[in-house]
Design a protein around this motif. Structure first.
Motif, PDB file in Angstrom:
ATOM      1  N   LEU A  33     -22.932  -6.291  -1.523  1.00 21.03           N
ATOM      2  CA  LEU A  33     -22.388  -7.632  -1.464  1.00 21.03           C
ATOM      3  C   LEU A  33     -21.780  -7.769  -0.079  1.00 21.03           C
ATOM      4  O   LEU A  33     -20.666  -7.300   0.177  1.00 21.03           O
ATOM      5  N   GLY A  34     -22.528  -8.382   0.839  1.00 26.47           N
ATOM      6  CA  GLY A  34     -22.087  -8.424   2.227  1.00 26.47           C
ATOM      7  C   GLY A  34     -21.981  -7.013   2.777  1.00 26.47           C
ATOM      8  O   GLY A  34     -22.933  -6.227   2.714  1.00 26.47           O
ATOM      9  N   GLU A  35     -20.797  -6.653   3.296  1.00 25.86           N
ATOM     10  CA  GLU A  35     -20.580  -5.331   3.866  1.00 25.86           C
ATOM     11  C   GLU A  35     -20.169  -4.294   2.812  1.00 25.86           C
ATOM     12  O   GLU A  35     -20.114  -3.105   3.095  1.00 25.86           O
ATOM     13  N   ALA A  36     -19.898  -4.733   1.608  1.00 26.30           N
ATOM     14  CA  ALA A  36     -19.400  -3.825   0.566  1.00 26.30           C
ATOM     15  C   ALA A  36     -20.543  -3.266  -0.272  1.00 26.30           C
ATOM     16  O   ALA A  36     -21.528  -3.962  -0.545  1.00 26.30           O
ATOM     17  N   THR A  37     -20.403  -2.014  -0.663  1.00 26.01           N
ATOM     18  CA  THR A  37     -21.322  -1.390  -1.613  1.00 26.01           C
ATOM     19  C   THR A  37     -20.607  -1.292  -2.959  1.00 26.01           C
ATOM     20  O   THR A  37     -19.526  -0.713  -3.060  1.00 26.01           O
ATOM     21  N   LEU A  38     -21.220  -1.884  -3.995  1.00 17.53           N
ATOM     22  CA  LEU A  38     -20.580  -1.985  -5.305  1.00 17.53           C
ATOM     23  C   LEU A  38     -21.457  -1.337  -6.373  1.00 17.53           C
ATOM     24  O   LEU A  38     -22.688  -1.359  -6.274  1.00 17.53           O
ATOM     25  N   SER A  39     -20.812  -0.824  -7.420  1.00 15.33           N
ATOM     26  CA  SER A  39     -21.535  -0.143  -8.493  1.00 15.33           C
ATOM     27  C   SER A  39     -21.013  -0.580  -9.854  1.00 15.33           C
ATOM     28  O   SER A  39     -19.892  -1.070  -9.984  1.00 15.33           O
ATOM     29  N   ALA A  40     -21.864  -0.360 -10.866  1.00  8.37           N
ATOM     30  CA  ALA A  40     -21.482  -0.637 -12.252  1.00  8.37           C
ATOM     31  C   ALA A  40     -22.417   0.146 -13.164  1.00  8.37           C
ATOM     32  O   ALA A  40     -23.549   0.477 -12.774  1.00  8.37           O
ATOM     33  N   PRO A  41     -21.975   0.470 -14.380  1.00 10.49           N
ATOM     34  CA  PRO A  41     -22.857   1.153 -15.322  1.00 10.49           C
ATOM     35  C   PRO A  41     -24.042   0.264 -15.684  1.00 10.49           C
ATOM     36  O   PRO A  41     -23.915  -0.950 -15.810  1.00 10.49           O
ATOM     37  N   ASP A  80     -13.408   3.474  -7.564  1.00 18.06           N
ATOM     38  CA  ASP A  80     -13.201   2.029  -7.610  1.00 18.06           C
ATOM     39  C   ASP A  80     -14.187   1.314  -6.699  1.00 18.06           C
ATOM     40  O   ASP A  80     -14.626   1.845  -5.668  1.00 18.06           O
ATOM     41  N   ASN A  81     -14.507   0.094  -7.085  1.00 18.12           N
ATOM     42  CA  ASN A  81     -15.114  -0.854  -6.164  1.00 18.12           C
ATOM     43  C   ASN A  81     -14.015  -1.544  -5.373  1.00 18.12           C
ATOM     44  O   ASN A  81     -12.885  -1.696  -5.862  1.00 18.12           O
ATOM     45  N   SER A  82     -14.336  -2.002  -4.155  1.00 20.59           N
ATOM     46  CA  SER A  82     -13.343  -2.670  -3.334  1.00 20.59           C
ATOM     47  C   SER A  82     -14.014  -3.699  -2.441  1.00 20.59           C
ATOM     48  O   SER A  82     -15.077  -3.426  -1.861  1.00 20.59           O
ATOM     49  N   VAL A  83     -13.410  -4.896  -2.364  1.00 19.66           N
ATOM     50  CA  VAL A  83     -13.899  -5.939  -1.465  1.00 19.66           C
ATOM     51  C   VAL A  83     -12.704  -6.563  -0.754  1.00 19.66           C
ATOM     52  O   VAL A  83     -11.602  -6.635  -1.304  1.00 19.66           O
ATOM     53  N   ALA A  84     -12.919  -7.015   0.475  1.00 19.75           N
ATOM     54  CA  ALA A  84     -11.866  -7.660   1.258  1.00 19.75           C
ATOM     55  C   ALA A  84     -11.969  -9.173   1.125  1.00 19.75           C
ATOM     56  O   ALA A  84     -13.062  -9.734   0.984  1.00 19.75           O
ATOM     57  N   GLY A  85     -10.804  -9.841   1.130  1.00 17.59           N
ATOM     58  CA  GLY A  85     -10.805 -11.296   1.027  1.00 17.59           C
ATOM     59  C   GLY A  85      -9.479 -11.888   1.431  1.00 17.59           C
ATOM     60  O   GLY A  85      -8.586 -11.204   1.954  1.00 17.59           O
ATOM     61  N   VAL A  86      -9.349 -13.180   1.180  1.00 18.78           N
ATOM     62  CA  VAL A  86      -8.161 -13.955   1.541  1.00 18.78           C
ATOM     63  C   VAL A  86      -7.684 -14.710   0.296  1.00 18.78           C
ATOM     64  O   VAL A  86      -8.506 -15.293  -0.434  1.00 18.78           O
ATOM     65  N   MET A 110       0.176 -14.738 -13.134  1.00 17.19           N
ATOM     66  CA  MET A 110      -0.255 -15.579 -12.028  1.00 17.19           C
ATOM     67  C   MET A 110      -1.762 -15.380 -11.859  1.00 17.19           C
ATOM     68  O   MET A 110      -2.239 -14.249 -11.801  1.00 17.19           O
ATOM     69  N   SER A 111      -2.507 -16.480 -11.836  1.00 21.08           N
ATOM     70  CA  SER A 111      -3.940 -16.411 -11.556  1.00 21.08           C
ATOM     71  C   SER A 111      -4.158 -16.569 -10.056  1.00 21.08           C
ATOM     72  O   SER A 111      -3.660 -17.529  -9.452  1.00 21.08           O
ATOM     73  N   LEU A 112      -4.855 -15.626  -9.469  1.00 22.45           N
ATOM     74  CA  LEU A 112      -5.161 -15.663  -8.043  1.00 22.45           C
ATOM     75  C   LEU A 112      -6.648 -15.890  -7.834  1.00 22.45           C
ATOM     76  O   LEU A 112      -7.481 -15.350  -8.577  1.00 22.45           O
ATOM     77  N   GLN A 113      -6.981 -16.688  -6.833  1.00 24.91           N
ATOM     78  CA  GLN A 113      -8.357 -16.806  -6.366  1.00 24.91           C
ATOM     79  C   GLN A 113      -8.435 -16.178  -4.985  1.00 24.91           C
ATOM     80  O   GLN A 113      -7.665 -16.537  -4.092  1.00 24.91           O
ATOM     81  N   VAL A 114      -9.355 -15.232  -4.828  1.00 20.48           N
ATOM     82  CA  VAL A 114      -9.538 -14.540  -3.553  1.00 20.48           C
ATOM     83  C   VAL A 114     -10.917 -14.908  -3.005  1.00 20.48           C
ATOM     84  O   VAL A 114     -11.938 -14.664  -3.649  1.00 20.48           O
ATOM     85  N   ALA A 115     -10.927 -15.528  -1.815  1.00 20.28           N
ATOM     86  CA  ALA A 115     -12.189 -15.925  -1.181  1.00 20.28           C
ATOM     87  C   ALA A 115     -12.755 -14.749  -0.397  1.00 20.28           C
ATOM     88  O   ALA A 115     -12.052 -14.128   0.412  1.00 20.28           O
ATOM     89  N   THR A 128      -6.230  -9.596   1.950  1.00 15.49           N
ATOM     90  CA  THR A 128      -5.956  -8.593   0.920  1.00 15.49           C
ATOM     91  C   THR A 128      -7.245  -7.879   0.541  1.00 15.49           C
ATOM     92  O   THR A 128      -8.335  -8.226   1.004  1.00 15.49           O
ATOM     93  N   LYS A 129      -7.124  -6.862  -0.291  1.00 11.70           N
ATOM     94  CA  LYS A 129      -8.270  -6.178  -0.880  1.00 11.70           C
ATOM     95  C   LYS A 129      -8.156  -6.240  -2.398  1.00 11.70           C
ATOM     96  O   LYS A 129      -7.074  -6.104  -2.973  1.00 11.70           O
ATOM     97  N   VAL A 130      -9.307  -6.466  -3.030  1.00 14.22           N
ATOM     98  CA  VAL A 130      -9.393  -6.502  -4.491  1.00 14.22           C
ATOM     99  C   VAL A 130     -10.193  -5.289  -4.947  1.00 14.22           C
ATOM    100  O   VAL A 130     -11.281  -5.021  -4.419  1.00 14.22           O
ATOM    101  N   CYS A 131      -9.648  -4.561  -5.934  1.00 18.90           N
ATOM    102  CA  CYS A 131     -10.289  -3.343  -6.421  1.00 18.90           C
ATOM    103  C   CYS A 131     -10.443  -3.398  -7.934  1.00 18.90           C
ATOM    104  O   CYS A 131      -9.714  -4.116  -8.621  1.00 18.90           O
ATOM    105  N   TRP A 132     -11.393  -2.626  -8.431  1.00 17.55           N
ATOM    106  CA  TRP A 132     -11.542  -2.476  -9.880  1.00 17.55           C
ATOM    107  C   TRP A 132     -12.356  -1.207 -10.181  1.00 17.55           C
ATOM    108  O   TRP A 132     -13.184  -0.797  -9.381  1.00 17.55           O
TER     109      TRP A 132
END
Length: 398
Positions: free
Chosen positions: A295-303, A332-338, A349-354, A380-384
């Motif tokens: 996803l863009g510059e990020a490499t993401l994984s899932a089962p 963890d997966n990690s992506v950068a955003g604003v 609090m619900s946050l939207q990260v672009a 910020t960075k969002v992880c999961w």
């Protein structure tokens, strides 16, 4: 569906079909009721379809409802859930396929010959009768002995918490109390199946939540097979043993609430049942049960399994409650955003990260957390955790 809603002008339909007035013999040879913990019914739809002219309201439905199960039919307006309920009740004759009760074909059995109770949106209570007489009505028309009626009605009114209101008429009751009367009246003759057509739709949020707990308790105590129609996702998750999700007349998935929420079969189910983030992955491949893509510059994984990747755009799906702000862990997966937006929801609090790729991630954080204090525009960075996501196809045009 408005054509199925009943009003006070057609009580004859309620009397003959909802209360199943055909006399039944008890084991002693008289007209009466089944034992307190009666046998619930198993229902099966086999290739069931219903058409209105060229419009297919229900398409080749195959679904078995276990005896004693609480099954919720969930879907948007016009999805086919009420059509299916009315076919079960006997108010609609299927255009094709068949219905079975405990292995016996009941497709052509009229509504008044099915031992099913029903609770409607509008309750359809008799306005001139008290709570006691409303609940007693289906027993009186069966000519159940008076002493048995008194006992059964008293027990049922107490079970639904209306003993202090037994003398009142419907107009003197709140909406929630009227709903309880309708439920008691439908259960007092101990049907093998209880059908409920959005009975909470006219109630406010707090009252609905209170009655949900009552409904679960009554289901547990009676052992009756419940088939419940709603468009409220949280209600379906709270009440059900299993949820069947409909769309455009098709059954999209039927599974236990936790399974259907955490691992939906398709994009429609994933988006309809709660909030979810969907991220398109490029160059997706599967190795050792895990899918990995970019996803863009990020490499993401899932089962995933390899079959889930075949032929279509792959989406990484993750629920907002699994996301967090901060540094990524080892798996963890990690992506950068604003931070693009913040919405106060009380304790959360619900946050939207672009993201730089154009997607927006929605996540929920405690209102007293450091993440909730971040300003709009902050980087910020969002992880999961990798294991909390799953892979779906982009099947919107399938």
């Amino acid at each position: 569906m408005n054509r199925f809603q009943l009003n006070y002008a057609n009580y004859s339909i309620v009397v003959n079909s909802v209360f199943n007035l055909s006399s039944r013999k008890n084991r002693k040879g008289g007209v009466g009721l089944a034992p307190q913990r009666h046998r619930a019914s198993q229902l099966s739809a086999i290739g069931l379809g219903k058409s209105f002219g060229n419009f297919e309201a229900l398409r080749s439905l195959d679904l078995t409802i276990a005896a004693g199960e609480f099954l919720t039919l969930l879907g948007p307006s016009g999805s086919g859930k009420t059509t299916f309920l009315m076919a079960l009740a006997g108010f609609l004759k299927p255009s094709r396929g068949r219905l079975e009760e405990d292995g016996v074909d009941i497709t052509d059995r009229p509504a008044d010959k099915r031992n099913f109770g029903m609770v409607f949106q509008g309750y359809a209570l008799f306005p001139h009768l008290s709570v006691t007489d409303n609940v007693a009505f289906p027993l009186k028309v069966r000519k159940v002995p008076a002493a048995e009626i008194k006992k059964r009605v008293g027990d049922m009114i107490e079970r639904v918490g209306l003993s202090a209101h037994a003398h009142k008429r419907p107009a003197q009751l709140s909406g929630g109390q009227q709903q309880r009367v309708a439920l008691a009246r439908a259960l007092v003759f101990e049907p093998g199946v209880l059908l409920l057509d959005e009975p909470f739709s006219a109630l406010d949020k707090n009252l609905r939540e209170g009655l949900q707990a009552e409904m679960k308790r009554v289901h547990r105590e009676t052992g009756t097979t419940f088939v419940f129609v709603t468009h409220d996702q949280s209600e379906a998750l709270a009440l059900s043993d299993r949820i069947a999700i409909f769309n455009h007349g098709q059954l999209m998935q039927a599974a236990e609430p936790r399974a259907i929420y955490t691992r939906p079969d398709n994009r429609f189910v994933a988006e309809f049942l709660g909030r979810i983030n969907l991220l398109p992955l490029e160059g997706c491949s599967a190795i050792d049960g895990r899918a990995t893509g970019r996803l863009g510059e990020a490499t993401l994984s899932a089962p995933t399994g390899a079959a889930a990747l075949a032929g279509r755009q792959s989406l990484l799906a993750v629920r907002p409650e699994h996301l967090r702000i901060g540094a990524a862990g080892a798996d963890d997966n990690s992506v950068a955003g604003v931070i693009a937006d913040k919405i106060f929801n009380g304790a959360e609090m619900s946050l939207q990260v672009a993201l730089a790729t154009g997607q927006r991630l929605l996540l929920s954080v405690p209102d007293n957390s450091a993440a909730a204090a971040l300003a709009v525009g902050a980087e910020t960075k969002v992880c999961w955790p990798v294991e909390s996501g799953f892979i779906l196809h982009d099947d919107r045009n399938a």
